[in-house]
Scaffold this motif. Structure first.
Motif, PDB file in Angstrom:
ATOM      1  N   GLY A 260       0.812  -1.206   0.000  1.00 10.34           N
ATOM      2  CA  GLY A 260       0.000   0.000   0.000  1.00 10.34           C
ATOM      3  C   GLY A 260       0.848   1.259   0.000  1.00 10.34           C
ATOM      4  O   GLY A 260       0.529   2.241  -0.692  1.00 10.34           O
ATOM      5  N   LEU A 261       1.943   1.254   0.755  1.00 11.25           N
ATOM      6  CA  LEU A 261       2.841   2.403   0.790  1.00 11.25           C
ATOM      7  C   LEU A 261       3.582   2.563  -0.532  1.00 11.25           C
ATOM      8  O   LEU A 261       3.822   3.687  -0.991  1.00 11.25           O
ATOM      9  N   ILE A 262       3.938   1.443  -1.146  1.00  9.97           N
ATOM     10  CA  ILE A 262       4.610   1.484  -2.449  1.00  9.97           C
ATOM     11  C   ILE A 262       3.700   2.145  -3.480  1.00  9.97           C
ATOM     12  O   ILE A 262       4.125   2.997  -4.272  1.00  9.97           O
ATOM     13  N   THR A 263       2.417   1.780  -3.450  1.00 12.63           N
ATOM     14  CA  THR A 263       1.440   2.383  -4.361  1.00 12.63           C
ATOM     15  C   THR A 263       1.234   3.862  -4.035  1.00 12.63           C
ATOM     16  O   THR A 263       1.178   4.712  -4.936  1.00 12.63           O
ATOM     17  N   LYS A 264       1.146   4.172  -2.750  1.00  9.58           N
ATOM     18  CA  LYS A 264       0.945   5.556  -2.312  1.00  9.58           C
ATOM     19  C   LYS A 264       2.023   6.477  -2.877  1.00  9.58           C
ATOM     20  O   LYS A 264       1.724   7.603  -3.312  1.00  9.58           O
ATOM     21  N   TRP A 265       3.274   6.006  -2.877  1.00  4.77           N
ATOM     22  CA  TRP A 265       4.394   6.845  -3.300  1.00  4.77           C
ATOM     23  C   TRP A 265       4.794   6.615  -4.758  1.00  4.77           C
ATOM     24  O   TRP A 265       5.826   7.107  -5.205  1.00  4.77           O
ATOM     25  N   GLY A 266       3.962   5.880  -5.504  1.00  5.13           N
ATOM     26  CA  GLY A 266       4.209   5.710  -6.931  1.00  5.13           C
ATOM     27  C   GLY A 266       5.477   4.957  -7.254  1.00  5.13           C
ATOM     28  O   GLY A 266       6.185   5.272  -8.219  1.00  5.13           O
ATOM     29  N   LEU A 267       5.760   3.924  -6.462  1.00  5.33           N
ATOM     30  CA  LEU A 267       7.009   3.169  -6.652  1.00  5.33           C
ATOM     31  C   LEU A 267       6.784   1.830  -7.331  1.00  5.33           C
ATOM     32  O   LEU A 267       7.640   0.935  -7.255  1.00  5.33           O
ATOM     33  N   ASN A 268       5.684   1.652  -7.997  1.00 10.01           N
ATOM     34  CA  ASN A 268       5.395   0.382  -8.690  1.00 10.01           C
ATOM     35  C   ASN A 268       6.069   0.370 -10.064  1.00 10.01           C
ATOM     36  O   ASN A 268       5.417   0.390 -11.104  1.00 10.01           O
ATOM     37  N   TYR A 269       7.399   0.331 -10.067  1.00  9.02           N
ATOM     38  CA  TYR A 269       8.129   0.336 -11.340  1.00  9.02           C
ATOM     39  C   TYR A 269       8.232  -1.055 -11.900  1.00  9.02           C
ATOM     40  O   TYR A 269       8.365  -2.014 -11.150  1.00  9.02           O
TER      41      TYR A 269
END
Length: 269
Positions: A260-269
């Motif tokens: 959820g935090l990864i998605t929040k900060w746009g880190l889904n590379y």
């Protein structure tokens, strides 16, 4: 003669069991005397080394003066679990070069600063289960026309001091038969400035970090080098604190909190 051999064998076995018992006892004693977790609780504050120049991971907000990002959110979660207050933390800005020494001299309890886990580093520090995985990439000027590392023979690449990026790219360059040089900088903004001014031809660091420095004049090449796993880092003798942190990280990986935090900060590379 047979009796002597039997006695020798029994003596050897006795020594083995004694040494094993001593080793086990020493390990238990070490763990029993470790007060790393108790020290944090007693202090009432969790001291953490973080990045302040990495967009989405740890970046100082110029409007508020606060450091914000994915890893700062992890700090808050740990403070809440360990101390019962998500604001019971103290942040110390670190770079790839300073984060280890600050942990070594006890100025911080943990480092959560895009610290890549390697076998060599495991000899010096404890790492939690990885909370994020990435790979090294290259940011270049669009006008340069590079399609990949194979096009960069004779070019200069900017990297952070004490980072693992240099070794990752050098290995691939050697495999491609490409000769590159490296310039080391203390901070990521310095590398970006060097790229903008033409002092280097590429900015090299983990792809998700590069994503925060892309602008209209730059692009990230498709090449990816050496998968990088980030872990919460602590001193080797901070066993109790390490185990507590690792338990929380694993729980958040399982229940989707980290994702959820990864998605929040746009880190889904």
């Amino acid at each position: 003669m047979i009796m002597k051999k039997v006695l020798s064998a029994l003596l050897i076995l006795s020594l083995v069991f004694t040494l094993a018992a001593c080793s086990s006892s020493t390990a238990k004693d070490s763990k029993a005397t470790d007060d790393s977790l108790d020290a944090v609780v007693k202090a009432g504050v969790l001291r953490v080394g973080v990045k302040e120049d990495v967009p989405n991971f740890g970046l100082r907000n110029t409007a508020t003066g606060e450091i914000e990002g994915f890893e700062i959110d992890i700090v808050k979660l740990l403070a809440k679990e360990i101390l019962g207050d998500e604001n019971a933390y103290e942040l110390t800005p670190v770079t790839a070069k300073t984060r280890g020494p600050l942990l070594d001299n006890g100025e911080v309890d943990l480092v959560i600063a895009t610290f890549t886990i390697t076998d060599e580093r495991k000899l010096t520090y404890n790492f939690s289960t990885p909370y994020y995985e990435d790979a090294v990439g290259l940011l270049v000027k669009k006008a340069a026309g590079f399609k990949g590392l194979a096009d960069m023979n004779g070019k200069a690449i900017g990297v952070a001091q004490s980072a693992t990026s240099k070794e990752a790219v050098q290995k691939s360059a050697d495999e491609l038969g490409v000769t590159v040089s490296f310039s080391e900088y203390a901070t990521y903004p310095e590398i970006k400035a060097a790229l903008d001014s033409g002092r280097v031809d590429a900015f090299c660091v983990d792809g998700s970090i590069l994503g925060g420095y892309v602008d209209d004049s730059t692009m990230i090449l498709p090449d990816r080098f050496s998968p990088q796993q980030y872990g919460v880092t602590s001193k080797l003798d901070s066993i109790a604190l390490t185990e507590a942190v690792d338990g929380y990280i694993n729980g958040w990986l399982e229940d989707g909190t980290i994702e959820g935090l990864i998605t929040k900060w746009g880190l889904n590379y």
